[in-house]
Enzyme design. Structure first.
Site, PDB file in Angstrom:
ATOM      1  CE  LYS A 288     -53.861  31.743  -9.912  1.00 25.65           C
ATOM      2  NZ  LYS A 288     -53.218  32.683  -8.960  1.00 25.65           N
TER       3      LYS A 288
ATOM      4  CD  GLU B  57     -46.825  18.277 -10.480  1.00 27.80           C
ATOM      5  OE1 GLU B  57     -45.988  18.345  -9.561  1.00 27.80           O
ATOM      6  OE2 GLU B  57     -47.168  19.258 -11.179  1.00 27.80           O
TER       7      GLU B  57
ATOM      8  N   GLY C   6     -53.385  29.984  -5.113  1.00 28.66           N
ATOM      9  CA  GLY C   6     -54.022  28.677  -5.089  1.00 28.66           C
ATOM     10  C   GLY C   6     -54.442  28.229  -3.711  1.00 28.66           C
ATOM     11  NE  ARG C   7     -49.731  30.353   0.226  1.00 29.52           N
ATOM     12  CZ  ARG C   7     -49.077  30.898  -0.791  1.00 29.52           C
ATOM     13  NH1 ARG C   7     -49.117  30.331  -1.989  1.00 29.52           N
ATOM     14  NH2 ARG C   7     -48.368  32.006  -0.627  1.00 29.52           N
TER      15      ARG C   7
ATOM     16  CD  GLU D 126     -47.366  26.982  -1.824  1.00 31.26           C
ATOM     17  OE1 GLU D 126     -46.852  25.943  -2.283  1.00 31.26           O
ATOM     18  OE2 GLU D 126     -48.492  27.390  -2.166  1.00 31.26           O
TER      19      GLU D 126
ATOM     20  CG  HIS E 114     -53.167   4.908  20.712  1.00 29.04           C
ATOM     21  ND1 HIS E 114     -53.065   4.101  21.824  1.00 29.04           N
ATOM     22  CD2 HIS E 114     -54.368   5.550  20.821  1.00 29.04           C
ATOM     23  CE1 HIS E 114     -54.163   4.224  22.563  1.00 29.04           C
ATOM     24  NE2 HIS E 114     -54.965   5.100  21.977  1.00 29.04           N
TER      25      HIS E 114
ATOM     26  CE  LYS F 186     -43.746  24.258  -9.686  1.00 26.30           C
ATOM     27  NZ  LYS F 186     -45.152  24.718  -9.716  1.00 26.30           N
TER      28      LYS F 186
END
Length: 500
Positions: A190, A196, A243-244, A329, A360, A469
């Site tokens: 955005k 990253e 974003g999510r 979040e 398992h 961050k």
């Protein structure tokens, strides 16, 4: 709000006098009365650990907090993101149910962006590109990655690869075997300032050797241009979509390339079908409200500290990771919208994995551990393969696990006792197609928002991700030029890294 939630606790204590098995056995109508169907999505709450009296208390809580009104405010574009003073209009990306200029304007912008996206999909289809590298992180990665993994056909026009982690091994693995002359890349951010994404994007840009095959999804055209991405190859993002919640927007560009524009539109139509239900169905028959009330019950009446999500379909193996971000979040807050500290527990830890593999690994703890872990079991009724015996075995395991967790088993040998009373919700989707997946994801989005309303917190900010961050910038500088840092433990570890 805290007093309303406190009213649930006596009901939770009262439930200790009965068992889940008894609730089902003694109430023959429960299996059908505690179930809902919305289009291709069926939900059964009969194995949740509440009775009809407790469910009435939850319905009273829904009325007291005006969940229907909260849904209306979300769709109409009111500033439900109170700490940042703006709306959360992810539903406007796929449906036109909101009234008022804000919601209608957002819907129009989203439609125009999809038209531009369709042109870029066609442009790439007419090129020699066979592979797409999508570079993003968090909400710019998890949603598209989930949908592509779930829906991409083996004969798709493009192979879409995702790069998120700022780790050279991830870059190496992603680019290995790709031909840079037949690959295009999309940078999704955005602000176009995500560390990253920019670091990985720079590596991919250099590897491509051609800016003409670089695309961007961003709200910052100036930074995109500075990176060498022309406006004609940039799709928009907006501050009214977090974003999510953004896979329905141009952030879904990788999805459209992987599954086709028509199927992407069907994905949005499925979500819009859930939108209409969430907005219009009465509280007692509203699937997102039922799901949200159940989540709050498990956390505040039963003290559940974690929540498992268990898709019994390999194509949904990324759903637990996607929901970790969406739920934790959004709901990982200790302060209410008015700035006061919460007086109750909010989000539990979400985790899980795909069945039957997880049977398992961690199911031992689910059945006989000291913590009771509520679970969402998700199954697909009709698979997209013809191996009937395998699918029957898969579904048999799904149903058997929900039964075993709820009912338990008594034995003379205490090591073989299953205590039961482990609550679960069963969600069945007719087929894992774009419509069904769109509905399923939208269900969780609306449930998360309604849980936030019930807890009086803001589901749409994420200030908790910022401090680490910010500190990373100073630590990075110290790693690169041996500058000092103020934290003594960090300084000691840096000294070890420099000596290695």
């Amino acid at each position: 709000m805290s007093s309303a939630l406190a009213c649930l606790r006596p009901h939770g204590l009262r439930m200790q006098a009965t068992s889940l098995a008894a609730l089902v056995t003694n109430d023959p109508a429960r299996a059908s009365d505690f179930a809902l169907r919305v289009g291709p999505l069926y939900a059964n709450f009969a194995r949740q650990y509440y009775d009809r009296e407790a469910w009435s208390a939850l319905q009273a809580l829904a009325a007291e907090t005006d969940l229907p009104g909260a849904m209306r405010r979300l769709f109409d574009g009111e500033p439900v993101n109170t700490t940042e003073g703006r709306p959360a209009l992810h539903a406007a990306l796929r449906s036109d149910l909101g009234v008022g200029d804000t919601a209608r304007q957002a819907h129009g912008q989203a439609r125009a962006a999809r038209q531009r996206m369709a042109r870029l999909v066609q442009e790439l289809a007419e090129s020699n590109v066979t592979d797409i590298v999508s570079v993003g992180i968090g909400g710019s990665d998890l949603g598209p990655r989930l949908v592509v993994d779930a829906l991409a056909a083996t004969n798709a026009r493009f192979r879409v690869h995702f790069l998120s982690n700022v780790d050279g091994h991830a870059v190496q693995k992603t680019l290995s075997g790709l031909d840079p002359t037949r690959t295009a890349a999309i940078l999704i951010s955005k602000s176009f300032g995500t560390q990253e994404t920019l670091l990985n994007g720079e590596v991919v840009r250099h590897w491509l050797g051609n800016d003409e095959r670089l695309y961007a999804v961003s709200a910052n055209l100036e930074r995109c241009a500075g990176f060498g991405i022309a406006e004609a190859r940039t799709l928009p993002m907006w501050d009214w979509v977090g974003g999510r919640y953004s896979l329905w927007s141009a952030v879904g560009f990788p999805i459209a390339l992987a599954i086709g524009m028509d199927r992407f539109e069907t994905l949005l139509a499925g979500a819009a079908q859930m939108d209409a239900h969430a907005l219009q169905a009465p509280a007692h028959a509203n699937l997102p409200m039922w799901h949200a009330l159940t989540a709050v019950w498990n956390r505040n009446a039963l003290d559940a500290r974690t929540q498992a999500v268990l898709p019994y379909d390999e194509r949904l193996r990324l759903l637990p990771a996607y929901l970790q971000q969406l739920v934790m979040e959004s709901l990982g807050k200790r302060v209410q919208c008015d700035g006061s500290s919460v007086a109750f527990d909010t989000v539990p830890v979400w985790w899980g994995g795909a069945g039957t593999d997880v049977q398992h690994s961690f199911f031992q703890a689910l059945h006989q551990g000291t913590d009771v872990v509520p679970a969402d079991f998700i199954g697909i009724c009709r698979p997209d393969h013809d191996r009937v015996g395998l699918h029957a075995a898969l579904m048999a395991n799904l149903l058997a696990q929900t039964e075993a967790l709820a009912n338990g088993q008594d034995k003379a040998d205490p090591h073989r006792v299953y205590p039961g009373n482990r609550p679960s919700t069963l969600l069945l989707v007719d087929r894992l197609d774009p419509q069904g997946l769109g509905m399923l994801i939208a269900l969780y989005e609306h449930s998360v928002y309604l849980q936030a309303v019930l807890w009086g917190i803001n589901a749409f900010d994420q200030f908790g991700v910022e401090l680490g961050k910010q500190l990373a910038g100073g630590v990075l500088a110290a790693l690169q030029d041996e500058a000092d840092v103020s934290d003594p433990v960090t300084a000691a570890v840096l000294a070890q890294l420099r000596r290695t």
